[in-house]
Design a protein around this motif. Structure first.
Motif, PDB file in Angstrom:
ATOM      1  N   PRO A 142       1.183  -0.918   0.195  1.00 45.01           N
ATOM      2  CA  PRO A 142       0.177  -0.227  -0.119  1.00 45.01           C
ATOM      3  C   PRO A 142       0.764   1.332   0.340  1.00 45.01           C
ATOM      4  O   PRO A 142      -0.038   2.205  -0.040  1.00 45.01           O
ATOM      5  CB  PRO A 142      -1.002  -0.191   1.150  1.00 45.01           C
ATOM      6  N   TRP A 148      -0.595   3.322  -9.052  1.00 43.04           N
ATOM      7  CA  TRP A 148      -0.991   4.302  -9.029  1.00 43.04           C
ATOM      8  C   TRP A 148      -0.837   4.900 -10.204  1.00 43.04           C
ATOM      9  O   TRP A 148      -1.942   6.020 -11.074  1.00 43.04           O
ATOM     10  CB  TRP A 148      -0.898   4.800  -7.505  1.00 43.04           C
ATOM     11  N   SER A 167      -9.297  11.036  -7.988  1.00 44.68           N
ATOM     12  CA  SER A 167      -9.730  10.080  -7.292  1.00 44.68           C
ATOM     13  C   SER A 167      -8.249   9.608  -7.313  1.00 44.68           C
ATOM     14  O   SER A 167      -7.635   8.814  -6.089  1.00 44.68           O
ATOM     15  CB  SER A 167     -10.652   9.326  -7.032  1.00 44.68           C
ATOM     16  N   LEU A 168      -8.153   9.054  -8.361  1.00 38.58           N
ATOM     17  CA  LEU A 168      -6.305   8.559  -8.660  1.00 38.58           C
ATOM     18  C   LEU A 168      -5.272   8.890  -8.020  1.00 38.58           C
ATOM     19  O   LEU A 168      -4.099   8.616  -7.460  1.00 38.58           O
ATOM     20  CB  LEU A 168      -6.787   7.700 -10.069  1.00 38.58           C
ATOM     21  N   GLU A 170      -4.654  11.685  -6.334  1.00 33.43           N
ATOM     22  CA  GLU A 170      -4.855  12.018  -4.941  1.00 33.43           C
ATOM     23  C   GLU A 170      -4.232  10.183  -4.482  1.00 33.43           C
ATOM     24  O   GLU A 170      -3.183  10.356  -3.875  1.00 33.43           O
ATOM     25  CB  GLU A 170      -6.294  12.456  -3.837  1.00 33.43           C
ATOM     26  N   GLN A 171      -4.277   9.780  -4.701  1.00 31.50           N
ATOM     27  CA  GLN A 171      -3.688   7.806  -4.155  1.00 31.50           C
ATOM     28  C   GLN A 171      -2.044   7.853  -4.624  1.00 31.50           C
ATOM     29  O   GLN A 171      -1.925   7.394  -3.720  1.00 31.50           O
ATOM     30  CB  GLN A 171      -4.573   6.576  -4.763  1.00 31.50           C
ATOM     31  N   ARG A 174      -0.572  10.798  -2.494  1.00 32.56           N
ATOM     32  CA  ARG A 174      -0.401  10.563  -0.983  1.00 32.56           C
ATOM     33  C   ARG A 174       0.787  10.006  -0.866  1.00 32.56           C
ATOM     34  O   ARG A 174       1.356   9.819   0.124  1.00 32.56           O
ATOM     35  CB  ARG A 174      -1.732  10.308  -0.515  1.00 32.56           C
ATOM     36  N   ARG A 175       0.645   8.747  -1.664  1.00 34.53           N
ATOM     37  CA  ARG A 175       2.138   7.951  -1.405  1.00 34.53           C
ATOM     38  C   ARG A 175       3.585   8.778  -1.744  1.00 34.53           C
ATOM     39  O   ARG A 175       4.033   8.374  -1.024  1.00 34.53           O
ATOM     40  CB  ARG A 175       1.519   7.090  -2.285  1.00 34.53           C
TER      41      ARG A 175
END
Length: 344
Positions: A142, A148, A167-168, A170-171, A174-175
């Motif tokens: 994760p 992503w 939305s993708l 942001e994922q 975030r990483r």
């Protein structure tokens, strides 16, 4: 008289080329010494082993990048491993058989499936079937932003809405907030060729570069937006002075990034190749020739394969054009003139 003047200009151009030719070749490797998409010293042993069917060096390399959270290196290693597996994927089958839940093997499997789907005219339909593979790679670790990035490429090809894409995105960030691959994927989605415009591309790229560190590859994002505009013949034919300034500003920013790395460093090679193309296209021959010196032997498929269809030949032709451009702007007695920011 017109023909005579044109002939004289051609003679003077040739004379300058002969006069300055040896000096202009200084620091440039010979044509037969140039390498295309050469792996670095870490990846070379893994590719040699893969050619013999041994997956363990590749597995160890990708595991090392994951353990160190070195996502940029991970993404780059992945790209070259996938390029190898595209024609010889038997080693990947052995890897998956030995370690079916290995996050690195699952990532290579997903990335290979995405690439193969994109190569088909029916890529939209094929990409939909790839979705579960990307999900499996993302769930396997994760923390990893690279699945992503694959998801962003997948979304573009399956005509995902802006809401889904955001939305993708942001994922991914975030990483890793400044992951270059994810930013490139977003820029492609926002391009005029897909679901945005040249203005959106520049706005996004310039904001991202402002937020990134000075030695981050994201500093080269605006020059990718510049490349997209230069390659769009219709849009470029009616480009405004503001757009031209944005292209030159993007090139200047990328020149600054390039100067942060040693000459002949394979790490920024693709950025330098892209920058050299933009500088040649803008008629900034002296600046372009300096980038070719910094590139050294490390030619990359992008952008040359997209421009000419034959990557290595395109690189060598552009390098020769930059050298001739400098020679042509050099007085027969005196020093080469600076190419300036404006070009054609």
């Amino acid at each position: 008289m017109v023909c005579t003047m044109a002939f004289l200009r051609a003679l003077l151009s040739s004379a300058r080329a002969f006069r300055w030719g040896p000096g202009l070749s200084a620091g440039l490797p010979s044509d037969d010494a140039v390498l295309l998409d050469a792996p670095d010293e870490r990846l070379s042993p893994a590719l040699v082993a893969a050619a013999l069917g041994d997956f363990e060096p590749a597995a160890k390399l990708l595991a090392t990048t994951r353990d160190a959270a070195d996502w940029e290196s991970r993404d780059r290693c992945l790209a070259l491993l996938v390029a190898f597996a595209r024609s010889r994927d038997g080693w990947l089958g052995g890897w998956l058989a030995a370690a079916p839940r290995d996050p690195d093997a699952l990532l290579v499997k997903a990335a290979l499936a995405v690439r193969r789907a994109w190569e088909s005219p029916a890529h939209a339909e094929l990409l939909r079937d790839v979705g579960p593979l990307i999900t499996a790679a993302a769930e396997a670790d994760p923390r990893d932003p690279v699945p992503w990035r694959l998801a962003l490429d997948h979304a573009r090809g399956t005509h995902a809405t802006h809401t889904v894409f955001e939305s993708l995105w942001e994922q991914a960030v975030r990483r890793s907030p400044h992951h270059y691959g994810s930013h490139v994927a977003a820029l492609r989605y926002l391009s005029a060729q897909w679901y945005g415009s040249h203005r959106e591309c520049f706005d996004f790229a310039e904001r991202a570069a402002e937020d990134a560190a000075g030695d981050s590859l994201v500093q080269a994002l605006p020059v990718r937006a510049a490349y997209a505009l230069l390659r769009d013949e219709r849009a470029w034919a009616r480009a405004t002075s503001v757009q031209e300034d944005r292209i030159d500003d993007a090139a200047d920013l990328a020149i600054g990034l390039s100067s942060a790395f040693p000459a002949g460093d394979p790490w920024p090679a693709e950025v330098r190749n892209l920058l050299a193309y933009v500088l040649v296209a803008r008629g900034r021959s002296a600046d372009a020739l300096e980038q070719f010196r910094l590139i050294g032997p490390y030619a990359t498929s992008f952008p040359w394969a997209h421009v000419t269809g034959e990557a290595l030949g395109g690189f060598l032709e552009a390098r020769a054009a930059a050298r001739l451009g400098v020679a042509s702007s050099t007085p027969l007695r005196g020093r080469p003139e600076h190419s300036g920011r404006r070009g054609h």
